[in-house]
Design an enzyme around this catalytic site. Sequence first.
Site, PDB file in Angstrom:
ATOM      1  N   LYS A  11      19.318  10.318   4.384  1.00 36.43           N
ATOM      2  CA  LYS A  11      18.730  10.495   3.056  1.00 36.43           C
ATOM      3  C   LYS A  11      17.441  11.285   3.222  1.00 36.43           C
ATOM      4  CE  LYS A  11      16.663   7.909  -0.774  1.00 36.43           C
ATOM      5  NZ  LYS A  11      16.581   6.641  -1.505  1.00 36.43           N
TER       6      LYS A  11
HETATM    7  C1  R5P Z   1      13.186   5.473   0.155  1.00 36.55           C
HETATM    8  O1  R5P Z   1      14.330   5.581   0.390  1.00 36.55           O
HETATM    9  C2  R5P Z   1      12.648   4.669  -0.898  1.00 36.55           C
HETATM   10  O2  R5P Z   1      12.892   3.320  -0.785  1.00 36.55           O
HETATM   11  C3  R5P Z   1      12.968   5.230  -2.240  1.00 36.55           C
HETATM   12  O3  R5P Z   1      11.735   5.288  -2.851  1.00 36.55           O
HETATM   13  C4  R5P Z   1      13.914   4.457  -3.074  1.00 36.55           C
HETATM   14  O4  R5P Z   1      15.181   4.450  -2.522  1.00 36.55           O
HETATM   15  C5  R5P Z   1      13.886   4.938  -4.517  1.00 36.55           C
HETATM   16  O5  R5P Z   1      14.427   6.169  -4.666  1.00 36.55           O
HETATM   17  P1  R5P Z   1      13.720   7.281  -5.552  1.00 36.55           P
HETATM   18  O6  R5P Z   1      12.749   7.973  -4.687  1.00 36.55           O
HETATM   19  O7  R5P Z   1      14.856   8.145  -5.967  1.00 36.55           O
HETATM   20  O8  R5P Z   1      13.067   6.617  -6.716  1.00 36.55           O
END
Ligand code: R5P
Length: 293
Positions: free
Chosen positions: A203
């Site tokens: 990711k």
């Molecule tokens: C990293 O993977 C973090 O935990 C992310 O902040 C979380 O998954 C939330 O995703 P997003 O950045 O799309 O709000």
Amino acid sequence: MADKDGNILAKDYGIGIKPPTRIFPVKGHQCAGWGMQSRLSQIFSDDGRTIMLAFDHGYIMGSTAGLERLDLVIPSIMQYADCLMATRGALRTCIPSNHHKAVALRCTADTSVIKDDMSFGTTNVDIEDAIRMNASCLAVQCFIGSDGEMDSFKNLSYYVNNGEKYGIPVLGVVAVGKQMERTTKYFSLATRLLAENGAHIIKTYYCDNFEQITAACPVPIVIAGGKKIPEAEALDMAYRAISEGAAGVDMGRNVLQAESPIAMLQAIRMVVHENAKPEEAFKAYELLKKDVK
Ligand code: R5P
């Protein structure tokens, strides 16, 4: 008791018919074991793509907009996601266990947002508990280039080694330390390091020259959403990422903080699984959000 006599004789051997050739659709995992492939197939559809709904950020950020009531919001929208990315605490308390979705289980514990340097993380979920939680993959936060980089590698190794043992893939999450820049050079290095160290899915954030990053990464990349941006822009980012080789999205705030999270997830679905152009998906979003909130 097995019947010894009176059984219909076997005769349909398909003589002359070759066994079907099966191509496993997830990049880099054509030779993985059956259990590993089976779990990857829970996450990725037959088109090799996935929509992960990320609501794990409470583990370092606490209650943020859109995540105040996981028990209400997630069950009401998750039908349009392929995979739920969450902590074990959130899953146990807020998500019914008969959800029939893949689970990317947040396994590391990382330093909270109130610390200056967030890069010193540790293993949190034991492999046994990940198995008890029926995790489809193990999510590990990695801070490449930060002072806590070696903590990240130790955590990654723990989950990759145990994941290999039990056939559970690891989602290596590229975290950007405060002193890091969101450049092609940085993401290119970080994604490749995680893949070379055994992560089965990566990711990362979308950036310029993204096609170079997906090309050089031997396993599927899903993009993070990051901070909330206007819905049309988020759909455009998802579209560009997919067109440039991403295998899906792993979005949180850009879904959960949208005016209509359920309509947003449906629009993202159109981009990821139906090759819809971003304008088309946004038009659908505008229509859908009138019907549902
Ligand atoms: C990293 O993977 C973090 O935990 C992310 O902040 C979380 O998954 C939330 O995703 P997003 O950045 O799309 O709000």
